[in-house]
Design an enzyme around this catalytic site. Structure first.
Site, PDB file in Angstrom:
ATOM      1  N   GLU A 126      51.701  25.833  27.994  1.00 55.86           N
ATOM      2  CA  GLU A 126      50.322  24.464  28.740  1.00 55.86           C
ATOM      3  C   GLU A 126      51.375  23.429  27.244  1.00 55.86           C
ATOM      4  OE1 GLU A 126      46.397  24.641  28.926  1.00 55.86           O
ATOM      5  OE2 GLU A 126      46.051  25.912  27.421  1.00 55.86           O
TER       6      GLU A 126
ATOM      7  N   GLU B 235      42.218  34.881  30.682  1.00 60.86           N
ATOM      8  CA  GLU B 235      43.518  33.788  30.873  1.00 60.86           C
ATOM      9  C   GLU B 235      44.028  33.970  29.486  1.00 60.86           C
ATOM     10  OE1 GLU B 235      41.551  29.754  31.435  1.00 60.86           O
ATOM     11  OE2 GLU B 235      43.728  29.029  30.524  1.00 60.86           O
TER      12      GLU B 235
END
Length: 415
Positions: free
Chosen positions: A169, A164
């Site tokens: 974020e 990932e």
């Protein structure tokens, strides 16, 4: 660091087959074998042009549905346009609402929030390149927007073995900070490897659009915000653990509500909250650098069809993708050049509707162009403007010259 996020089981089942970038957008190719250089560089671009309230391009994106017990997130991801729609101004808007209009059920009982999560699984994937999104994020306790990638082999090897890459974020309790992280076997969830980036002087990311990007190469991932690099990761950072990032990944955009990392919304959190996405693009490492895009109608670019270099190759409008077929240089001699040749008015034409093409640079007046302060590109010999016929923004529309009229079909931005 970032906590784990996993796909719902229904999507994992759909990912059990090997996924490839079957919907990569690039220059038009009637015969892929005829243009191997263009086909070798998988590229993706979405500027979210379309009527207000319309859905995203289903050829590029799909919407996931359901909840996410793995992170203890609070939202239910919906399909349709209630939580993910275009705004008519060139943006995708992902909206989180405090509501439950269809009695959705979540891991904790009746769901309290709805939102949206989109991915390109089975539609587009890339291995290496420049991956970026220009976005304006929401604000508030419990908000968790993200732009990230998963390995296309997740259906076979599971998470975190799939890898990932979190391009960006943000958790709402850190309004001035975003995080870039990698997750893999032995370094997932709170053990993910990454770094934060903070704006100076307490500025909040929610106050303006920012560009979040990674430059991804074999054994190397470099993160940046607005062009400022803030971390680089290589296998040397893993302490002997396995680097799982030398393979294809697909893209994900989502706005989560609550969860282990951000915590749940509280009385200070207002709803609805929105993640506004201006553009998403991927330019692979096979794409040559140099030159500038000529961007026009509907945010699309002047493009050499199929990346061809033969004299007479059409110059058309196409989704911007950063390939060599869209890299133009402005010559001191008044020419516009791509792929080593010049933008040329076919047959030395001066009449309305004369088509433009790629041709050997000859120094002729039909290859001279002037870029005005009003964003017109003018051929002085004909005293006419570079024009998109009938203002048709479809990919493959062949460009022409036409009497200058100031319409959007004749407005271009170089660079």
């Amino acid at each position: 660091m970032a906590r784990p996020r996993v796909l719902r089981r229904c999507l994992l089942a759909a990912l059990s087959a090997v996924l490839v970038g079957s919907a990569a957008v690039g220059t038009a190719q009637a015969d892929p074998a005829a243009a191997p250089a263009a086909a070798a560089a998988a590229t993706f671009s979405d500027t979210f042009d379309g009527p207000a309230g319309s859905a995203v391009d289903s050829g590029k994106w799909q919407l996931e549905t359901g909840d996410n017990v793995s992170n203890h997130e609070r939202q239910y991801y919906t399909s349709g346009t209630k939580n993910a729609a275009l705004d008519g101004q060139g943006h995708l808007v992902i909206t989180a609402r405090r509501e439950n209009p269809a009695n959705y059920q979540c891991w904790y009982g009746t769901c309290q929030y709805t939102s949206a999560r989109l991915n390109t699984s089975g539609k587009f994937s890339a291995q290496y390149g420049h991956v970026e999104a220009r976005m304006k994020i929401p604000r508030g306790q419990g908000m968790w927007p993200a732009f990230w990638m998963l390995g296309t082999d997740i259906g076979q090897v599971g998470w975190p073995n799939s890898g990932e890459i979190d391009v960006m974020e943000n958790v709402g309790f850190e309004p001035s900070t975003v995080h870039g992280t990698i997750h893999g076997p032995g370094y997932s969830g709170s053990a993910g490897i990454g770094a934060p980036y903070s704006l100076p002087n307490g500025q909040a990311f929610a106050d303006a659009f920012h560009t979040y990007a990674v430059d991804w190469a074999p054994d190397s991932i470099t993160w940046s915000v607005d062009g400022t690099v803030y971390q680089r990761r290589t296998p040397a950072d893993l302490g002997g653990k396995t680097w799982v990032f030398n393979k294809p990944f697909f893209l994900i955009l989502n706005l989560a509500v609550g969860g282990y990392w951000p915590g749940d919304p509280d009385g200070s959190t207002s709803f609805p909250q929105q993640l506004v996405v201006d553009s998403v693009s991927v330019t692979t490492s096979g794409t040559p650098s140099g030159g500038k895009a000529i961007k026009g109608l509907a945010g699309k670019c002047a493009d050499v069809a199929a990346g061809g270099t033969a004299n007479g190759t059409a110059v058309q409008l196409y989704d911007c993708n950063g390939t060599a077929a869209q890299q133009w240089t402005v010559g001191s001699d008044g020419t516009l050049r791509a792929l080593g040749k010049c933008l040329d008015v076919k047959d030395n034409g001066t009449a309305d509707g004369s088509q433009v093409q790629l041709w050997d640079c000859t120094g002729g007046a039909n290859q001279k162009w002037a870029i005005s302060s009003a964003n017109d590109i003018v051929n002085p010999q004909a005293n006419k403007c570079l024009d998109v016929p009938s203002a048709n923004s479809a990919n493959g529309t062949r460009l022409q010259i036409w009497t200058c009229n100031g319409t959007a079909a004749q407005k271009w931005t170089v660079g």
